[in-house]
Design a protein around this motif. Structure first.
Motif, PDB file in Angstrom:
ATOM      1  N   PHE A 257       0.851  -1.189   0.000  1.00 56.97           N
ATOM      2  CA  PHE A 257       0.000   0.000   0.000  1.00 56.97           C
ATOM      3  C   PHE A 257       0.891   1.244   0.000  1.00 56.97           C
ATOM      4  O   PHE A 257       1.865   1.338   0.762  1.00 56.97           O
ATOM      5  N   CYS A 262      -2.609   5.266   2.460  1.00 55.04           N
ATOM      6  CA  CYS A 262      -2.742   5.306   3.926  1.00 55.04           C
ATOM      7  C   CYS A 262      -3.293   6.647   4.390  1.00 55.04           C
ATOM      8  O   CYS A 262      -4.097   6.711   5.331  1.00 55.04           O
ATOM      9  N   LYS A 284      -8.816  -1.892   5.197  1.00 53.09           N
ATOM     10  CA  LYS A 284      -7.567  -2.162   4.482  1.00 53.09           C
ATOM     11  C   LYS A 284      -7.306  -3.670   4.417  1.00 53.09           C
ATOM     12  O   LYS A 284      -6.858  -4.193   3.387  1.00 53.09           O
TER      13      LYS A 284
END
Length: 351
Positions: A257, A262, A284
């Motif tokens: 990621f 984020c 996530k």
């Protein structure tokens, strides 16, 4: 003495008269009581007769209906013009699925592959009273029978079946596009677009059932649910073709990621939105589970492309109205780039 005798005679006469009146009154009362008893008995007999007549009439009507139904079945069976293949059995959904999968793209091909895949099955209270769900929570899993409502040919299939052009063979993702008979696969494109799946029962809430491990897209109409029974539904000696056993064919190598993702997921989660997930971190984890299998279509996977082009192609996955963008290289390494709110849900497979 004469006066006393006269008085005694008067008293006796009075007593006799009194007794006579009492006797007559008693006789009249007895007569009336007997009359009432006779009237009551007569009324009871009339009611019993009426009840018997009503019950006989009801039984006769029931026998008549049974005979009529039998005669109809026999007539249909004997009729040369009656085509069993064209018989229609009307059904309507008893509930609708609210799923984390906003579009078909990314929805697992099989149940229980994504344990964090959650959905809420909401029943129509007019068809399913809450008492119907009593006891379901005692089972860990349940079967769900549903309709592939997003099939593009579903209207033709039902309204004009002769024009539906249903294919007898379909391409199988595990075989890289090789064709198999539709009944040897779990393709949604079937003569009757009905699906069967299994899910974990998480909780019962009045007219709702919370599920996990689902492979159902949002808005899926549900026809029925049944409890999963391990002693009869799990077949230990069951066998499958070798190509079905190849689980690693669609597995990706890695998932990472970006910092942008984020930051974006934190921003998206601060905005008020209903979710089946408690935090951005849990969401996530859902993305990681969904992308652990290559969800691209066969045409996208098999499309000839240069290594440089592969690094620039951005694909999209829509979960709970959030647009997740990612890239995948020729070595099946995935980079999740960003996530953003999607105002108008579109089934985008890639750009």
């Amino acid at each position: 003495m004469a006066v006393a005798g006269h008085s005694n005679g008067y008293t006796t006469a009075t007593l006799v008269c009194t007794l006579a009146v009492v006797s007559v009154s008693a006789a009249v009362s007895l007569y009336r009581w007997r009359r009432r008893e006779e009237d009551l008995e007569c009324r009871i007999k009339e009611l019993e007769k009426s009840l018997g007549s009503t019950m006989e009439k009801s039984a006769s009507e029931r026998r008549g209906r049974v005979k009529a139904q039998q005669a109809l079945r026999e007539a249909l069976a004997q009729s040369e013009s009656h085509d069993l293949h064209n018989t229609i059995y009307p059904m309507r959904p008893i509930g609708t699925v609210q799923s984390c999968f906003s579009t078909r793209n990314g929805t697992p091909r099989q149940p229980l592959l994504v344990s964090l895949a959650r959905a809420c099955l909401i029943f129509n209270p007019a068809l399913v009273p809450p008492a119907s769900l009593e006891g379901l929570g005692e089972y860990s899993h349940c079967w769900i029978i549903y309709v592939f409502h997003l099939n593009t040919d579903i209207e033709k299939l039902w309204r004009k079946p002769s024009q539906s052009k249903l294919k007898a063979k379909v391409r199988v993702p595990r075989l890289n596009g090789e064709r198999k008979g539709v009944f040897a696969t779990r393709s949604p494109h079937r003569p009757c677009p009905i699906g069967l799946t299994v899910a974990k029962v998480e909780e019962i809430q009045k007219d709702k059932v919370l599920l996990s491990g689902v492979d159902l897209v949002d808005g899926t109409p549900v026809l029925d649910i049944k409890p999963y029974l391990p002693y009869s539904d799990s077949i230990q000696e069951a066998t499958v073709p070798n190509w079905v056993k190849e689980d690693c064919l669609l597995a990706v190598a890695s998932i990472t990621f970006s910092e942008t993702f984020c930051s974006s997921i934190t921003s998206c989660w601060k905005q008020e939105k209903k979710s089946l997930y408690s935090s951005g971190d849990e969401f996530k984890s859902l993305i990681r589970q969904v992308l652990s299998w290559d969800i691209r279509s066969m045409s996208q996977r098999n499309k000839p492309q240069d290594t440089s082009d592969a690094d620039n192609i951005v694909y999209h996955l829509v979960l709970e109205g959030l647009d997740v963008s990612y890239m995948i290289d020729n070595e099946s390494n995935i980079l999740v780039q960003d996530v953003s709110l999607l105002n108008i849900l579109e089934d985008v497979a890639g750009t």
